[in-house]
Write an enzyme that holds these catalytic residues in place. Structure first.
Site, PDB file in Angstrom:
ATOM      1  N   THR A 115     123.821 -17.222   1.534  1.00 57.86           N
ATOM      2  CA  THR A 115     124.123 -16.784   0.153  1.00 57.86           C
ATOM      3  C   THR A 115     124.470 -18.041  -0.653  1.00 57.86           C
ATOM      4  O   THR A 115     125.619 -18.253  -1.042  1.00 57.86           O
ATOM      5  CB  THR A 115     125.318 -15.816   0.134  1.00 57.86           C
ATOM      6  OG1 THR A 115     126.413 -16.446   0.826  1.00 57.86           O
ATOM      7  CG2 THR A 115     124.982 -14.499   0.799  1.00 57.86           C
ATOM      8  N   THR A 143     129.161 -14.893   3.064  1.00 56.19           N
ATOM      9  CA  THR A 143     130.160 -15.052   1.997  1.00 56.19           C
ATOM     10  C   THR A 143     129.580 -14.494   0.702  1.00 56.19           C
ATOM     11  O   THR A 143     128.531 -14.953   0.246  1.00 56.19           O
ATOM     12  CB  THR A 143     130.493 -16.549   1.828  1.00 56.19           C
ATOM     13  OG1 THR A 143     130.936 -17.060   3.080  1.00 56.19           O
ATOM     14  CG2 THR A 143     131.572 -16.758   0.789  1.00 56.19           C
ATOM     15  N   GLU A 201     133.668 -14.710   7.967  1.00 56.37           N
ATOM     16  CA  GLU A 201     133.707 -15.689   9.056  1.00 56.37           C
ATOM     17  C   GLU A 201     134.550 -16.871   8.606  1.00 56.37           C
ATOM     18  O   GLU A 201     134.597 -17.175   7.422  1.00 56.37           O
ATOM     19  CB  GLU A 201     132.305 -16.140   9.448  1.00 56.37           C
ATOM     20  CG  GLU A 201     131.443 -16.662   8.313  1.00 56.37           C
ATOM     21  CD  GLU A 201     131.651 -18.138   7.978  1.00 56.37           C
ATOM     22  OE1 GLU A 201     131.146 -18.558   6.923  1.00 56.37           O
ATOM     23  OE2 GLU A 201     132.337 -18.846   8.744  1.00 56.37           O
ATOM     24  N   LEU A 203     134.318 -19.935  10.411  1.00 54.97           N
ATOM     25  CA  LEU A 203     133.818 -20.894  11.395  1.00 54.97           C
ATOM     26  C   LEU A 203     133.658 -22.272  10.775  1.00 54.97           C
ATOM     27  O   LEU A 203     133.086 -22.406   9.694  1.00 54.97           O
ATOM     28  CB  LEU A 203     132.465 -20.438  11.960  1.00 54.97           C
ATOM     29  CG  LEU A 203     132.378 -18.986  12.483  1.00 54.97           C
ATOM     30  CD1 LEU A 203     130.978 -18.731  13.037  1.00 54.97           C
ATOM     31  CD2 LEU A 203     133.436 -18.703  13.527  1.00 54.97           C
ATOM     32  N   LYS A 232     138.125 -14.621   2.046  1.00 55.19           N
ATOM     33  CA  LYS A 232     137.217 -15.701   2.474  1.00 55.19           C
ATOM     34  C   LYS A 232     137.208 -16.828   1.457  1.00 55.19           C
ATOM     35  O   LYS A 232     137.417 -17.993   1.777  1.00 55.19           O
ATOM     36  CB  LYS A 232     135.807 -15.129   2.654  1.00 55.19           C
ATOM     37  CG  LYS A 232     134.725 -16.166   2.836  1.00 55.19           C
ATOM     38  CD  LYS A 232     134.873 -16.936   4.136  1.00 55.19           C
ATOM     39  CE  LYS A 232     133.849 -18.073   4.174  1.00 55.19           C
ATOM     40  NZ  LYS A 232     134.029 -18.946   5.341  1.00 55.19           N
ATOM     41  N   GLY A 288     132.750 -32.455   2.016  1.00 58.15           N
ATOM     42  CA  GLY A 288     131.331 -32.144   1.817  1.00 58.15           C
ATOM     43  C   GLY A 288     131.033 -30.856   2.551  1.00 58.15           C
ATOM     44  O   GLY A 288     131.946 -30.088   2.848  1.00 58.15           O
ATOM     45  N   CYS A 345     129.971 -25.294   2.389  1.00 53.44           N
ATOM     46  CA  CYS A 345     130.892 -24.191   2.081  1.00 53.44           C
ATOM     47  C   CYS A 345     131.840 -24.472   0.931  1.00 53.44           C
ATOM     48  O   CYS A 345     131.857 -23.740  -0.053  1.00 53.44           O
ATOM     49  CB  CYS A 345     131.675 -23.832   3.335  1.00 53.44           C
ATOM     50  SG  CYS A 345     130.591 -23.222   4.629  1.00 53.44           S
ATOM     51  N   LYS A 394     130.208 -24.942  -2.551  1.00 50.86           N
ATOM     52  CA  LYS A 394     129.519 -23.684  -2.927  1.00 50.86           C
ATOM     53  C   LYS A 394     130.523 -22.597  -3.258  1.00 50.86           C
ATOM     54  O   LYS A 394     130.445 -21.936  -4.299  1.00 50.86           O
ATOM     55  CB  LYS A 394     128.642 -23.263  -1.744  1.00 50.86           C
ATOM     56  CG  LYS A 394     128.149 -21.838  -1.739  1.00 50.86           C
ATOM     57  CD  LYS A 394     127.231 -21.542  -0.555  1.00 50.86           C
ATOM     58  CE  LYS A 394     127.949 -21.119   0.693  1.00 50.86           C
ATOM     59  NZ  LYS A 394     128.478 -19.746   0.677  1.00 50.86           N
ATOM     60  N   LYS A 438     130.448 -34.240   8.235  1.00 48.77           N
ATOM     61  CA  LYS A 438     131.630 -34.330   9.116  1.00 48.77           C
ATOM     62  C   LYS A 438     131.134 -34.614  10.514  1.00 48.77           C
ATOM     63  O   LYS A 438     129.936 -34.479  10.805  1.00 48.77           O
ATOM     64  CB  LYS A 438     132.430 -33.026   9.069  1.00 48.77           C
ATOM     65  CG  LYS A 438     131.651 -31.836   9.613  1.00 48.77           C
ATOM     66  CD  LYS A 438     132.415 -30.528   9.553  1.00 48.77           C
ATOM     67  CE  LYS A 438     133.373 -30.373  10.691  1.00 48.77           C
ATOM     68  NZ  LYS A 438     133.870 -28.999  10.843  1.00 48.77           N
TER      69      LYS A 438
END
Ligand code: UDX
Length: 434
Positions: free
Chosen positions: A85, A120, A147, A149, A200, A253, A256, A259, A316
């Site tokens: 998404t 998400t 999630e 994660l 979330k 960075g 997630c 965004k 990362k």
């Protein structure tokens, strides 16, 4: 339970193999090309333990693959959607992939009694999806199960979560969701769908805010000659704050944080609710590369024709994902200033861009460089032979974008005649062993 799981990215595939490991019969669905790769155990995502779990669950007859949503959904107790998404440039969330899945269900008239959204999604999306399904005569319930994660530790985070959140309406949905997670020992929070959707976003926004807070404090430290490492150690020792996500550096960075912040800001704008803390979080993060680049130019003066060695391309450690990596922002600065980039990363071996050569070793990447900058906190960069690294450089200038190097290694570097070490959030002579 029989679970159909749509989407085999790093969230969907990790969820599929972990639910299969818990004993459920899982059919994972994706496009032909992706499924073909998975059938040959070729993983598109680089996650520790995932390949072993994939092989074990397939061998145990618990994990299956399919490319047809309707066929895979037939007979399932629940269908989970874990497709992408992405956030569009205008800040709106692109829900096309989710709607495509619902389209297959509506077209076939086949839909399990429970549809679980794991992707998400903006607040209110699950309500809308349920209305669409009911309007098509599919009287299923839509629940939300976010999630949490982290890439590079997704399997661990799935099997050892801090909490599991269920956003659902009926007791029946809650029962099915609890059955799905049986065997995972973690607190379960059951709430309404909209609150679960917001948990979330709020979690990611808060983590990003912690990082930007540390980076804002590091700017102050540089101005006053304090040491950000000491500051965040003192702040993070407060149980109410905690030490994690307070490392200053070149910024966050990944696919997630950036965004989700954009999407949350859009959700706020839609109802006239300003979110200044989040605007500041994003702005502070955007400033990181410019500040790092200014440090570089303060030594170089003229960037034309210079060569920069960059250590770390992924956003990362323990992942090959370069989405929104700080490296990309640095690369565009270098391209604008005509600076040649020689990069090295332990798992990313190619960057589809001009002006960058990805080398096979850090020692090759640093040869004849006018500076070296650490952009990703890969632990192996801390144990390189740094005196050997800088002896190959045209100009022995080391910018430690993640404050990764120990005082002992720093002392080795500045022992070399003319070498300069530039950390984040502390002045150069702050770190020398007393
Ligand atoms: C994040 C959230 O942690 C996870 O819960 C959510 O489900 C997905 O997004 P991820 O993006 O995989 O996970 O990586 P994370 O470990 O959170 O790091 C994100 C970025 O922040 C990385 O670029 C990392 O280098 C940076 N970071 C992290 C800092 O700059 N400082 C820190 O102290 C911690």
């Amino acid at each position: 339970m029989r679970l159909t799981l749509i989407g085999t990215g790093y969230v969907g595939l990790v969820a599929a193999v972990c639910f299969a490991k818990l004993g459920h019969e899982v059919t994972a669905v994706d496009r032909e090309q992706v499924i073909h790769g998975l059938m040959e155990s070729k993983l598109s995502v680089w996650e520790p333990e995932l390949d072993t779990l994939l092989a074990d669950t397939r061998d145990s007859g618990k994990l299956f693959f399919d490319t047809d949503v309707a066929r895979a959904a037939a007979g399932a107790d629940a269908l989970m959607i874990a497709v992408g998404t992405p956030t569009r440039v205008d800040g709106y969330t692109d829900l096309r992939q989710i709607r495509e899945v619902l389209g297959h269900l509506m077209q076939s008239g086949i839909c399990p009694p429970l549809v679980i959204i794991k992707s998400t999604v903006p607040v209110g999306t699950c309500d809308e999806l349920e209305v669409s399904l009911h309007a098509a005569g599919l009287l299923t319930e839509v629940a939300y199960n976010p999630e949490f994660l982290r890439q590079g530790s997704a399997v661990y985070d799935f099997l050892e979560p801090d909490r599991i959140v269920f956003g659902c309406k009926s007791h029946h949905a809650e029962t099915l969701l609890r059955q799905l997670y049986e065997g995972i020992n973690a607190p379960v929070q059951v709430c309404d769908r909209r609150s679960a959707e917001l948990v979330k976003y709020a979690s990611n926004a808060f983590l990003a805010m912690k990082i930007s807070f540390a980076n804002m404090m590091s700017d102050l430290c540089e101005g006053y000659g304090a040491d950000i490492r000491q500051v965040v150690e003192g702040v993070g020792s407060d149980q109410r704050i905690g030490p994690d996500f307070l490392k200053a550096g070149v910024g966050y960075g990944g696919s997630c944080f950036t965004k989700d912040l954009k999407s949350l800001l859009t959700s706020g704008r839609l109802i006239g609710c300003s979110l200044p803390l989040l605007e500041a979080t994003a702005k502070i993060n955007d400033q990181r590369i410019s500040r790092m680049f200014a440090k570089l130019l303060s030594i170089w003066m003229n960037p034309i024709g210079k060569r920069l060695c960059v250590l770390g391309i992924s956003f990362k450690p323990n992942t090959n994902d370069v989405r929104d990596a700080p490296f990309l922002a640095l690369l565009s600065h270098c391209q604008r200033h005509g600076i040649e980039v020689h990069a090295y990363d332990p798992v990313v071996h190619y960057v589809p861009a001009d002006g960058v050569n990805v080398m096979d070793s850090p020692y090759d990447a640093v040869r004849n460089a006018d500076a070296v900058i650490i952009m990703t906190e890969w632990p192996q960069f801390a144990s390189l032979d740094w005196p050997r690294m800088i002896q190959h450089m045209r100009l022995p200038l080391v910018l430690d974008g993640r404050n990764l190097l120990s005082d002992e290694v720093i002392a080795q570097i500045i022992d070399v005649n003319g070498a300069i070490y530039m950390p984040v959030g502390r002045s150069i002579d702050q770190h020398l062993p007393k």
